[in-house]
Design an enzyme around this catalytic site. Sequence first.
Site, short mmCIF file in Angstrom:
data_model
loop_
_atom_site.label_atom_id
_atom_site.label_comp_id
_atom_site.label_asym_id
_atom_site.label_seq_id
_atom_site.Cartn_x
_atom_site.Cartn_y
_atom_site.Cartn_z
N ASP A 1 0.80 -1.22 0.00
CA ASP A 1 0.00 0.00 0.00
C ASP A 1 0.83 1.27 0.00
O ASP A 1 0.46 2.25 -0.64
CB ASP A 1 -0.95 0.02 1.20
CG ASP A 1 -0.20 0.19 2.52
OD1 ASP A 1 0.73 -0.59 2.78
OD2 ASP A 1 -0.54 1.12 3.27
N ASP B 1 5.62 0.42 3.36
CA ASP B 1 5.91 -0.82 4.08
C ASP B 1 5.68 -2.02 3.16
O ASP B 1 5.49 -1.87 1.95
CB ASP B 1 5.05 -0.93 5.34
CG ASP B 1 3.57 -0.70 5.06
OD1 ASP B 1 3.13 -1.01 3.93
OD2 ASP B 1 2.85 -0.19 5.94
N TYR C 1 -5.69 0.76 9.15
CA TYR C 1 -6.80 1.10 8.25
C TYR C 1 -8.13 0.77 8.94
O TYR C 1 -8.86 -0.10 8.52
CB TYR C 1 -6.66 0.37 6.92
CG TYR C 1 -5.52 0.90 6.06
CD1 TYR C 1 -5.67 2.08 5.34
CD2 TYR C 1 -4.30 0.24 6.01
CE1 TYR C 1 -4.62 2.59 4.59
CE2 TYR C 1 -3.26 0.73 5.25
CZ TYR C 1 -3.43 1.91 4.55
OH TYR C 1 -2.40 2.41 3.79
N GLU D 1 5.78 9.80 3.22
CA GLU D 1 5.38 8.45 2.79
C GLU D 1 4.38 8.54 1.64
O GLU D 1 3.41 9.31 1.71
CB GLU D 1 4.77 7.65 3.94
CG GLU D 1 4.48 6.20 3.56
CD GLU D 1 4.09 5.34 4.74
OE1 GLU D 1 4.25 4.10 4.67
OE2 GLU D 1 3.63 5.90 5.77
#
Length: 624
Positions: free
Chosen positions: A76, A79, A228, A473
């Site tokens: 995603d 990571d 999430y 990120e």
Amino acid sequence: MGSTTTISILVVLLLGLVQLAVSGHDYKQALSKSILFFEAQRSGHLPPNQRVSWRSHSGLYDGKSSGVDLVGGYYDAGDNVKFGLPMAFTVTTMCWSIIEYGGQLESNGELGHAIDAVKWGTDYFIKAHPEPNVLYGEVGDGKSDHYCWQRPEEMTTDRKAYKIDRNNPGSDLAGETAAAMAAASIVFRRSDPSYSAELLRHAHQLFEFADKYRGKYDSSITVAQKYYRSVSGYNDELLWAAAWLYQATIDKYYLDYLGKNGDSMGGTGWSMTEFGWDVKYAGVQTLVAKVLMQGKGGEHTAVFERYQQKAEQLMCSLLGKSTKNIKKTPGGLIFRQSWNNMQFVTSASFLAAVYSDYLSSSKRDLRCSQGNISPSQLLDFSKSQVDYILGDNPRATSYMVGYGENYPRQVHHRGSSIVSFNVDQKFVTCRGGYATWYSRKGSDLNVLTGAVVGGPDAYDNFADQRDNYEQTEPATYNNAPLLGVLARLISGSTGFDQLLPGVSPTPSPVINKPVPKKKPTTPPASSPSPTTISQKMTLSWKNEGKVYYRYSTRLTNRSTKTLKKLKISITKLYGPIWGVTKTGTSFTFPSWMQSLPAGKSMEFVYIHSAASPADVLVSNYSLE
């Protein structure tokens, strides 16, 4: 305040204004780079045409401990976890971009790459949905993954697979995945009808699963809560899935679902200020408004008008024409939150561009409480946000990696920050990666081209530091809606006719559609397939307590012409295969064959650990 400080502030503001005045971005280049980013996020066995050369194969045993093949899909963000909910939203919004602006993508040579990006996700979702009421929603977990800083090619973290089923439901996850599969079935309808039908079959099953066994997915997959969490619940995903199934099938059942549940499920009640992987109401409201503008509201027109009012309230608030407007930074960027704010910027820009074209096609302006808005003003708003991302901002910083001269060099991303596995295969340990690579102050060794990072704070400030994960990120769902906006902006200010009002393209016939209890629509007639596939189990045996099966598959050319350019799609295969050649994600003739003459057959065999045969179908061919 001293005079020196005042002058400094004025200089910064002046530089920003000058930068804004000379805007002239290469949207085509930005589009190409934004699509390329998805190749850097791929998990699984990378294809021969992989363009991001510093990446290699990874996650090749995902799902094995659970007895299911979960190789593939996307990481995603920075990571190495595969989170199903944001991944599905990423695919849905990529599909929406293609559906709305496929012509522009094609004319700029990027449609094929965009479709490949979608298929990388949908191939994974097919694997993750092995049974009608089972869906795998995560591989790996954030806690163990974030403890380590390793390349995905050699990660040593736990790769446990997590699923939802009828006893542990996840209507939000299943609903979003149903939306992704339905939207993707539209994308592949013409280029690969059999694959499109397969996607639609999964979409129907997933929607029925989501609707029948209700519950939040993070109550079943609890390890996702910290990363999430489903704050909005699942009603928005159920409406979102129904909206996309209607777009894919033009089936009144789904139109009725939207009409009958709009009030009770929040579709007509929530005035939204965001659109993203968690909250889908703004997307639903936009799609329903499209249906209404096409004159298809029928008995649900009154309800659909309430959806539309909410969609237009968002548009008004984006342009500062509402009683409650969306916050913006001093430099003009819409601001929702400090952690990865850019996800809301790209999604709002996409909705505004799409709605601009809907309004233009229906030949009307938008009436807001604080004044009217023309379609061109909405498109200008989208352009302003994209231009900010690409460098028209007080810092003159491009927040798309690799675009322009001044872009983030220390991205919070494991793969890009560590030396490429293809260059140096010396093992990077779990904690050693933090000591050697995470803390390194230099630029990333591998440029994460096209990635849109989290972006600046509420005052346009940004720190390009690897440990500043809120701002540096990237995420796949930042880029997905940007594909459509960039494709739209390449064509300038000219309006597009998005079939408003009018008739949508005829859908492909629905295969194995679950319930609803009503008379099915008769599908259009089609010519019989020139190929037939038959499978039979020829042998079974037991080894170390596990039963294995050998299947023989025969493909016959029933036509009067020679079959060439064969592509075979094989899913739910859990073992080796002989007699065909793998090309990318599909299979073709074995090396000793180039074609199959009329009336002839070819045979291949496979061994796997499932009593039922693999799903085998011909996805492409030519007759000469």
